[in-house]
Design an enzyme around this catalytic site. Structure first.
Site, PDB file in Angstrom:
ATOM      1  N   GLU A 255      41.023  42.896  33.866  1.00  0.00           N
ATOM      2  CA  GLU A 255      41.656  43.374  32.641  1.00  0.00           C
ATOM      3  C   GLU A 255      43.043  43.989  32.858  1.00  0.00           C
ATOM      4  O   GLU A 255      43.225  45.215  32.726  1.00  0.00           O
ATOM      5  CB  GLU A 255      40.754  44.403  31.951  1.00  0.00           C
TER       6      GLU A 255
ATOM      7  N   GLU B  96      32.118  40.223  31.302  1.00  0.00           N
ATOM      8  CA  GLU B  96      31.621  41.560  30.930  1.00  0.00           C
ATOM      9  C   GLU B  96      31.213  41.558  29.468  1.00  0.00           C
ATOM     10  O   GLU B  96      31.941  41.022  28.625  1.00  0.00           O
ATOM     11  CB  GLU B  96      32.704  42.645  31.094  1.00  0.00           C
TER      12      GLU B  96
HETATM   13  C1  BGC Z   1      35.967  47.669  32.279  1.00  0.00           C
HETATM   14  C2  BGC Z   1      34.765  48.384  32.874  1.00  0.00           C
HETATM   15  C3  BGC Z   1      34.252  49.399  31.890  1.00  0.00           C
HETATM   16  C4  BGC Z   1      33.800  48.681  30.652  1.00  0.00           C
HETATM   17  C5  BGC Z   1      33.200  49.590  29.575  1.00  0.00           C
HETATM   18  C6  BGC Z   1      35.757  47.265  30.856  1.00  0.00           C
HETATM   19  O1  BGC Z   1      36.950  47.380  30.183  1.00  0.00           O
HETATM   20  O2  BGC Z   1      36.324  46.556  33.052  1.00  0.00           O
HETATM   21  O3  BGC Z   1      35.155  48.942  34.086  1.00  0.00           O
HETATM   22  O4  BGC Z   1      33.234  50.182  32.416  1.00  0.00           O
HETATM   23  O5  BGC Z   1      34.909  48.037  30.066  1.00  0.00           O
HETATM   24  O6  BGC Z   1      34.158  50.425  29.056  1.00  0.00           O
END
Ligand code: BGC
Length: 475
Positions: free
Chosen positions: A199, A384
């Site tokens: 990101e 993610e």
């Molecule tokens: C990040 C993670 C973070 C998750 C939840 C993402 O933007 O890569 O490191 O824990 O979001 O906020």
């Protein structure tokens, strides 16, 4: 005050994707008991983590300080006053934690290298003990039949490099190349799936523009310099991986949120477009040879100041996959915020939100997948997705039905996109075990496994068991 979501909400998209009620109804009819196997045999299922959020051992075995060690050590920076000196002690517990992952039927594990554990000063002197840790971690994955997916950079820049200007200093291209070269030569015989950056919109916006994350710097000039250098490193890192790792599968990740204008007027659509540029388009388009999307957002033209002859060519790199990371959608409206002149609206009353204040919006992931599928990219992996809810332990169990419903809703929409032809090839839940949530501290719990931060005892939540059953026939 501008918060963690700042980067995630500064996205936009002008036109609303067409919603087909018939297709969706059919999905819902069949969707109540859909399984991981419905995504196909070649679909990759995994969980994601990052070094700083889990490892702890912040100064052990020769590790140097990172910007997050510095930032979280300063009073007032972490909302719940916790720190990540121990985090979840993954540095010591990785073997047992990986077994847990396997028990939940996941076959892929995403982790990041801590740059400062490997090169304590960011460049130059190598810390063999740091390399040894990642050897042990990778070997443990392979022994358990888990495929390791490595991220080179997940936000924890060595402090020594920040002291020399960090991402705002063009020298970072050389420092990053040295680090990428070292990691790929050392681990490339065993790790085939690589991601260059996590990101970049996140760490440049929050770290160098709004200053709510490490290294807590603010300024348009340093922000734009950091953006350009991150884009250069993104492509350079891709080339280094491909060159050093035979049979590599090379990707990089982006935070993406579908942005809807709150009204379908010209002015509202334009505001949504501007957010879309900064959050969804700024980092992917240069890698596709499209240059920076500066037309809609005039202040971005100042980035030209940092571009040197030959850079536009070097920004291009053909990734094998793009990691799309999504948590919520955004509804935008025009605003008085300088530069972007657009703002995110707070979720309305009655809308379900997570503990981060993010709207639960499963259809947003469908729409952003459709948006990204218009780019000429080889494959998309959702690297993610997940949610924090206020979990409670009762008699040794965590009944996190809200999280189960969250996953069901989002996965159903991913399947919908896949069935409509979007080339989505994998899904990584965020995250395996509750961990250190950056400037929020330990409070927001995103894990499939509950962590007691006092005792470091792990307890599988109902959502973990739900995934185990969901994936049963996929393994
Ligand atoms: C990040 C993670 C973070 C998750 C939840 C993402 O933007 O890569 O490191 O824990 O979001 O906020």
């Amino acid at each position: 005050m501008v918060r963690l979501e700042f980067l995630k909400y500064m996205l936009s998209f002008a036109s609303l994707a067409k919603f087909n009620p018939l297709t969706f109804d059919r999905m819902l009819e069949s969707g109540s008991d859909f399984k991981g196997s419905d995504f196909g045999r070649d679909f990759q299922w995994g969980v994601g983590t990052s070094a700083f959020q889990v490892e702890g051992a912040w100064d052990l075995d020769g590790k140097g300080p990172s910007i997050w060690d510095t930032f979280s050590g300063k009073e007032g920076n972490i909302k719940d006053k916790t720190n990540a000196k121990a985090a979840i002690e993954f540095y010591h517990t990785y073997a047992a934690d990986l077994k847990l992952l396997k028990r939940l039927n996941f076959e892929n594990f995403r982790f990041s290298f801590s740059w400062a554990r490997i090169l304590p000063e960011g460049s130059g002197k190598i810390n063999e003990k740091g390399l040894d840790f990642y050897d042990r971690l990778i070997d443990s994955c392979l022994e358990l039949g888990i495929e390791p997916w490595a991220v080179l950079y997940h936000w924890d820049l060595p402090q020594a490099l920040e002291d020399r200007g960090g991402w705002a200093n063009r020298d970072i291209i050389g420092w990053f190349s040295e680090y990428a070269d070292l990691c790929t030569r050392r681990f490339g015989d065993r790790v085939k799936h690589w991601m260059v950056l996590n990101e970049p919109a996140g760490f440049t916006t929050l770290g160098y523009l709004s200053g709510v994350h490490a290294p807590d710097r603010t300024g348009i000039g340093i922000f734009l310099a950091a953006v350009h250098h991150a884009c250069m490193c993104q492509a350079e890192g891709g080339r280094i991986i491909r060159q050093n790792v035979s049979g590599s599968h090379v990707g990089t990740t982006f935070s993406c949120s579908f942005v809807e204008p709150n009204k379908l007027t010209h002015c509202h659509r334009n505001a949504a477009d501007r957010l879309d540029v900064v959050l969804n388009r700024l980092f992917i388009e240069p890698s596709l040879g499209m240059g920076y999307p500066i037309v809609e957002v005039p202040f971005l033209r100042k980035i030209n100041k940092y571009i040197q002859p030959g850079d536009l060519e070097r920004l291009k790199f053909e990734f094998d996959f793009i990691g799309l990371q999504n948590y919520f959608r955004l509804i935008s409206k025009p605003s008085m915020i300088p530069f972007i002149w657009a703002n995110r609206m707070k979720p309305g009353d009655g809308v379900e939100i997570t503990e981060m204040g993010w709207e639960v919006a499963p259809e947003g992931i469908y729409k952003i997948l459709k948006q990204f599928s218009k780019y000429p990219i080889k494959e998309i992996i959702v690297t993610e997705n997940g949610a924090a809810f206020p979990d409670v332990m009762t008699d040794g169990r965590v009944h996190d039905q809200q999280r189960i419903d969250f996953f069901k809703g989002y996965l159903e929409q991913i399947l919908r996109a896949k069935r409509e032809g979007v080339n989505v090839k994998g899904y990584f839940a965020w995250t395996l075990i509750d961990n250190f949530e950056w400037a929020e501290g330990n409070r927001p719990r995103f894990g499939l496994v509950y962590n007691d931060f006092e005792t470091q005892q792990r307890t599988v939540k109902d959502s973990g068991y739900w995934f185990r059953d969901f994936l049963k026939e996929s393994v």
